[in-house]
Design a protein around this motif. Structure first.
Motif, PDB file in Angstrom:
ATOM      1  N   HIS A  29      39.691  38.724  39.763  1.00 24.56           N
ATOM      2  CA  HIS A  29      40.074  37.977  40.965  1.00 24.56           C
ATOM      3  C   HIS A  29      41.054  38.700  41.896  1.00 24.56           C
ATOM      4  O   HIS A  29      41.061  38.435  43.086  1.00 24.56           O
ATOM      5  CB  HIS A  29      40.585  36.578  40.611  1.00 24.56           C
ATOM      6  N   ASP A  30      41.884  39.593  41.367  1.00 29.02           N
ATOM      7  CA  ASP A  30      42.861  40.257  42.236  1.00 29.02           C
ATOM      8  C   ASP A  30      42.414  41.649  42.681  1.00 29.02           C
ATOM      9  O   ASP A  30      43.125  42.324  43.421  1.00 29.02           O
ATOM     10  CB  ASP A  30      44.211  40.395  41.514  1.00 29.02           C
TER      11      ASP A  30
ATOM     12  N   ARG B 178      56.958  36.554  37.349  1.00 27.00           N
ATOM     13  CA  ARG B 178      56.073  37.212  38.318  1.00 27.00           C
ATOM     14  C   ARG B 178      56.696  37.190  39.714  1.00 27.00           C
ATOM     15  O   ARG B 178      56.602  38.163  40.461  1.00 27.00           O
ATOM     16  CB  ARG B 178      54.688  36.559  38.325  1.00 27.00           C
TER      17      ARG B 178
ATOM     18  N   HIS C 165      48.010  39.673  33.522  1.00 22.93           N
ATOM     19  CA  HIS C 165      47.840  38.484  34.371  1.00 22.93           C
ATOM     20  C   HIS C 165      46.363  38.074  34.421  1.00 22.93           C
ATOM     21  O   HIS C 165      46.032  36.895  34.289  1.00 22.93           O
ATOM     22  CB  HIS C 165      48.391  38.751  35.779  1.00 22.93           C
TER      23      HIS C 165
ATOM     24  N   ASP D 149      44.721  30.609  38.065  1.00 17.84           N
ATOM     25  CA  ASP D 149      45.569  31.570  38.781  1.00 17.84           C
ATOM     26  C   ASP D 149      46.841  30.886  39.284  1.00 17.84           C
ATOM     27  O   ASP D 149      47.930  31.457  39.264  1.00 17.84           O
ATOM     28  CB  ASP D 149      44.767  32.162  39.944  1.00 17.84           C
TER      29      ASP D 149
ATOM     30  N   HIS E 299      50.474  41.502  39.267  1.00 17.75           N
ATOM     31  CA  HIS E 299      49.032  41.232  39.227  1.00 17.75           C
ATOM     32  C   HIS E 299      48.345  42.179  38.251  1.00 17.75           C
ATOM     33  O   HIS E 299      47.228  42.629  38.481  1.00 17.75           O
ATOM     34  CB  HIS E 299      48.412  41.414  40.609  1.00 17.75           C
TER      35      HIS E 299
END
Ligand code: ADP
Ligand code: NI
Length: 211
Positions: free
Chosen positions: A57-58, A135, A26, A123, A22
């Motif tokens: 977002h993460d 990943r 990414h 995503d 992440h």
């Protein structure tokens, strides 16, 4: 746009230590894919909200931080400092709190805005294809999961706890990755998702052959 530049630097700084797939690259690819979806599907959206949410977002996820609540408070403070409006901050938070696979499957996530649906598809594309395979390998390595165990059955998840239970990298492909194209919101997301899924299927065919 000055605000977006600040958001990108913030993401870069905060994801520098990330090593489970992440990382900042990414986030950057997710933003690029979101842009592509907007173009291909010809969507009229608030671009800042899409881009900021993609980069962030993460950031408040329990996978990336041990203290999600603290991470959220720090993020809100930062967004206020760069002069994001209350409405912008609410829109970004709503997206990043509700877009994840686990939120959608198990936590009665709020239905997402169009901006959120775009970031969610971007995503998800990141979990498929060559990038997705790497990943999953990274995530598996970081969490001590085996690559493959023929005696381990593929799971069907009923809760977030099931989902977070160790699996194998190969099982993860059936448990999550192959479900993603069906779950896509946008035309481009679905089309590109199916293309990337086919690549993962080819990879698995070769993998079994070699085993
Ligand atoms: P979400 O944020 O949508 O809940 P995850 O954080 O679980 O999704 O997934 C992020 C990345 O980590 C994806 O590429 C995913 O495939 C990978 N990943 C998540 N869980 C596993 C697992 N058990 N084994 C291998 N890879 C995983
Ligand atoms: Ni992500």
């Amino acid at each position: 746009m000055e605000k977006l530049k600040d958001v990108i630097s913030y993401a870069q700084e905060n994801l520098a230590q990330e090593s489970t797939g992440h990382d900042f690259e990414h986030a950057k690819r997710t933003a690029g894919l979101a842009e592509k979806i907007i173009k291909k599907d010809q969507l009229a959206v608030n671009n800042f909200i899409v881009m900021a949410s993609a980069y962030l977002h993460d950031m408040i996820d329990d996978k990336v931080t041990d203290e999600p609540e603290k991470a959220q408070r720090t993020l809100v403070h930062f967004l206020q400092e760069i002069n994001c409006s209350f409405v912008e901050i609410e829109a970004i938070l709503e997206i990043i709190q509700n877009l994840s696979f686990s939120a959608e499957m198990f936590a009665k996530a709020k239905s997402l805005s169009l901006e959120g649906k775009i970031v969610q598809d971007a995503d998800r594309l990141e979990a498929l294809g060559a990038v997705g395979i790497l990943r999953a390998a990274y995530f598996s390595g970081a969490h001590g999961q085996a690559i493959y165990d023929e005696n381990k059955a593929v799971q069907h998840f009923h809760s977030k706890e099931d989902y977070r239970r160790p699996s194998t990298m190969i099982n993860h492909m059936y448990e999550k990755l192959f479900l993603l194209p069906e779950m896509m919101n946008t035309y481009y997301g679905k089309k590109e998702g199916n293309r990337r899924k086919a690549f993962v299927e080819d990879f698995l065919e070769e993998f079994y052959k070699e085993c």
